[in-house]
Design a protein around this motif. Structure first.
Motif, short mmCIF file in Angstrom:
data_model
loop_
_atom_site.label_atom_id
_atom_site.label_comp_id
_atom_site.label_asym_id
_atom_site.label_seq_id
_atom_site.Cartn_x
_atom_site.Cartn_y
_atom_site.Cartn_z
N SER A 283 76.39 36.25 33.39
CA SER A 283 75.28 35.30 33.23
C SER A 283 74.02 35.80 33.93
N VAL A 284 74.17 36.49 35.07
CA VAL A 284 73.01 37.07 35.74
C VAL A 284 72.39 38.17 34.88
N SER B 176 70.26 37.02 32.10
CA SER B 176 68.90 36.69 32.52
C SER B 176 68.05 37.96 32.62
N TYR C 112 67.07 32.42 36.96
CA TYR C 112 68.51 32.15 37.02
C TYR C 112 68.75 30.98 37.95
#
Length: 421
Positions: A304-305, A308, A326
Motif C-alpha cells: 500500500s505504501v 502511493s 499515505y
C-alpha cells in the motif's frame, strides 16, 4: 481446429499473454494481469490457497492485509540467496512462485482458444542482472522450470526488446534502423535492429538483429530510490537509541535498505529481525517514526505504501507537482513532490541508464546519426526524465511509443520463426 501460439511477457510489474492464431496469422486477443500473488491468511480450502493479479489486490485489502502479498517476483529469479519460502505450511522456490502467474495467464488464454496450448514464445530481458553470467544463467534456468511447471512444453525464448521491435515493425511503412528501448519494472533493455514492413512475415530475422544489451535498472529502481530518500524518514531512518547509558547511536541503516526493495520486503519478517526492531524501539524512547516501521512490517503494509509512491510517479508524468500521500494505521504522509524533486531522486538511476546506453552504442559502433527512429516501450518510458534523456541524446531521431504494456507480448507472438530450426 486452429493452431495457436502464445507470446508471453512475464514482467516485474505486469505480465501479458498475446494469443496468435497461426492459421489466420493474427493476434486474436491479449490478456494482462499485474504480477502479484496473494496467499490469504485464512484458506477457503487446501486447493484455494492463492489469488493472482487484480484479484490479489482485492483479497489482500478485504482480509485487512493479513496474509502474504508478493510483488516483483521476477526480481528473485537471479538471486542465489533466495532458495525458498514457506507460506501457509508449503514450500515455494522461485520457479514455483513464477509458475503461479504463468499458469493463471495460460488458463485464461486456454479458455479463449478452447485448447490446451503448449506452444509459446517466452520473453526474457537481455540480462536478468546486468552482465553477471552466473546470475543470468540461474534466472534463465528458474524461468525455464517455471514455464514447464505452468504447462508449456514447446517453447522458445526471445529477448523482450526484440519482441517490442517486431510489434513496432507492423506500424511502419518503410525500412528503418531502430533503437528499441524496453523500460520495464526491473530492467532497461536495448536492441538496435533493421526493421522493414516487407520482411514482417519472414521467418528468419537473425541477420536484422544488430546489437542487444541491457542494465538491471527499471521502474522498481526508481520506486526504491524514492522510498529511500522521501519515504524512509517517515519510518525512522534517523532514529537514535541509547542501549548503553551515555552512548547514543543511530539504528542500523540496513533496516531501511530492506524496506526499499520489494524482493527483500517480501521476506523481511523473521522473528530475529522483529525482536531487534522491538529493542531499538524500546531504547529509542518509543520514537513515533520508528513505531511506523514496526507498523509497516507487522501489518504487511508495504504494497500500500508503494502504491502511493506509484501514484506520485504517475502524477508527475503529466503534472509538475504531485502529492505523496499515505494515511493508514497511524502512519501519516502528505508531502508535495515537484518534478525537480523527483528528477533529483532518480538522477543516479537515470544517469546509469545514460552511461550504459553510451557504452552500448560505442561498443557496437552505432552512431546516433545512423538511428532513424527510437521505439520506447514499458511503463518506465513514461517517466519525464527518461524521455528527456532520449530527446537529448537523439535530437534528430523521431521517438515513437506503442502500447507501453502489451507491445512486447504482441511482438513475442509474432516470433514464430524461432520454431523453424
Amino acid at each position: 481446429m486452429s493452431n495457436f501460439l502464445y507470446g508471453l511477457d512475464f514482467g516485474t510489474t505486469n505480465s501479458v499473454l498475446s494469443i496468435y492464431d497461426e492459421d489466420k496469422k493474427e493476434i486474436i486477443e491479449t490478456i494482462r494481469v499485474p504480477s502479484l500473488i496473494y496467499f490469504p491468511e485464512k484458506l477457503a480450502s487446501a486447493d484455494d490457497n492463492y489469488v493472482i493479479g487484480e484479484e490479489a489486490i482485492v483479497a489482500y485489502l478485504e482480509e485487512g492485509m493479513k496474509g502474504r502479498f508478493i510483488k516483483s517476483i521476477k526480481q528473485i529469479l537471479s538471486r542465489s540467496s533466495f532458495i525458498e519460502t514457506r507460506i501457509n505450511g508449503r514450500r515455494y522456490n522461485a520457479s514455483d512462485l513464477v509458475s503461479l502467474i504463468l499458469k493463471d495467464l495460460k488458463s485464461k488464454a486456454d479458455q479463449i482458444t478452447g485448447e490446451d496450448c503448449r506452444k509459446a514464445v517466452i520473453g526474457r530481458p537481455v540480462f536478468f542482472d546486468d552482465d553477471n553470467t552466473a546470475k543470468d544463467s540461474l534466472a534463465q534456468t528458474r524461468l525455464s522450470k517455471a514455464v514447464e511447471i505452468a504447462g508449456f512444453s514447446n517453447v522458445r525464448f526471445q529477448f523482450e526488446p526484440i519482441g517490442a521491435a517486431f510489434a513496432y515493425e507492423r506500424t511502419i511503412e518503410k525500412k528503418e534502423s531502430v533503437l528499441v528501448a524496453d523500460l520495464g519494472g526491473g530492467t532497461t533493455d536495448f536492441t538496435f535492429v533493421e526493421l522493414d514492413p516487407d520482411q514482417a512475415r519472414v521467418k528468419d530475422r537473425r541477420n536484422d538483429m544488430i546489437a542487444s544489451g541491457g542494465i538491471y535498472i527499471g521502474g522498481d529502481s526508481f520506486d526504491s530510490s524514492f522510498m529511500w530518500i522521501k519515504g524512509t524518514p517517515y519510518f525512522g531512518k534517523d532514529t537514535l537509541y541509547e542501549a548503553t547509558p551515555g552512548k547514543v547511536l543511530k539504528v542500523p541503516i540496513s533496516l531501511f535498505d530492506n524496506i526499499c526493495t520489494w524482493d527483500k520486503m517480501n521476506f523481511f519478517n523473521s522473528l530475529r529481525i522483529k525482536r531487534s526492531m522491538e529493542e531499538y524501539y524500546h531504547y529509542s524512547n518509543n520514537d513515533p517514526k520508528f513505531r511506523n516501521l514496526l507498523t509497516l512490517i507487522d501489518n504487511n503494509l508495504g504494497y500500500s505504501v508503494f502504491q502511493s509512491i506509484e501514484k506520485t510517479k504517475i502524477g508527475l508524468s503529466v503534472e509538475d507537482v504531485s502529492q505523496f500521500q499515505y494515511s493508514n494505521m497511524g502512519i501519516e504522509i502528505n508531502e508535495a513532490i515537484s518534478i525537480n524533486d523527483y528528477n533529483e531522486v532518480i538522477r543516479k538511476d537515470v544517469q546509469k541508464i545514460s552511461d550504459y546506453l553510451d557504452r552500448f552504442l560505442n561498443e557496437n559502433g552505432i552512431e546516433a546519426a545512423s538511428i532513424d527512429s527510437l521505439f520506447l516501450t514499458g511503463g518506465s518510458s513514461m517517466v519525464k526524465a527518461v524521455r528527456d534523456l532520449f530527446v537529448t541524446k537523439f535530437p534528430n531521431s523521431k521517438i515513437n511509443s506503442g502500447d507501453n504494456f502489451i507491445s512486447v507480448a504482441n511482438g513475442l507472438a509474432y516470433s514464430g520463426y524461432l520454431f523453424e530450426d
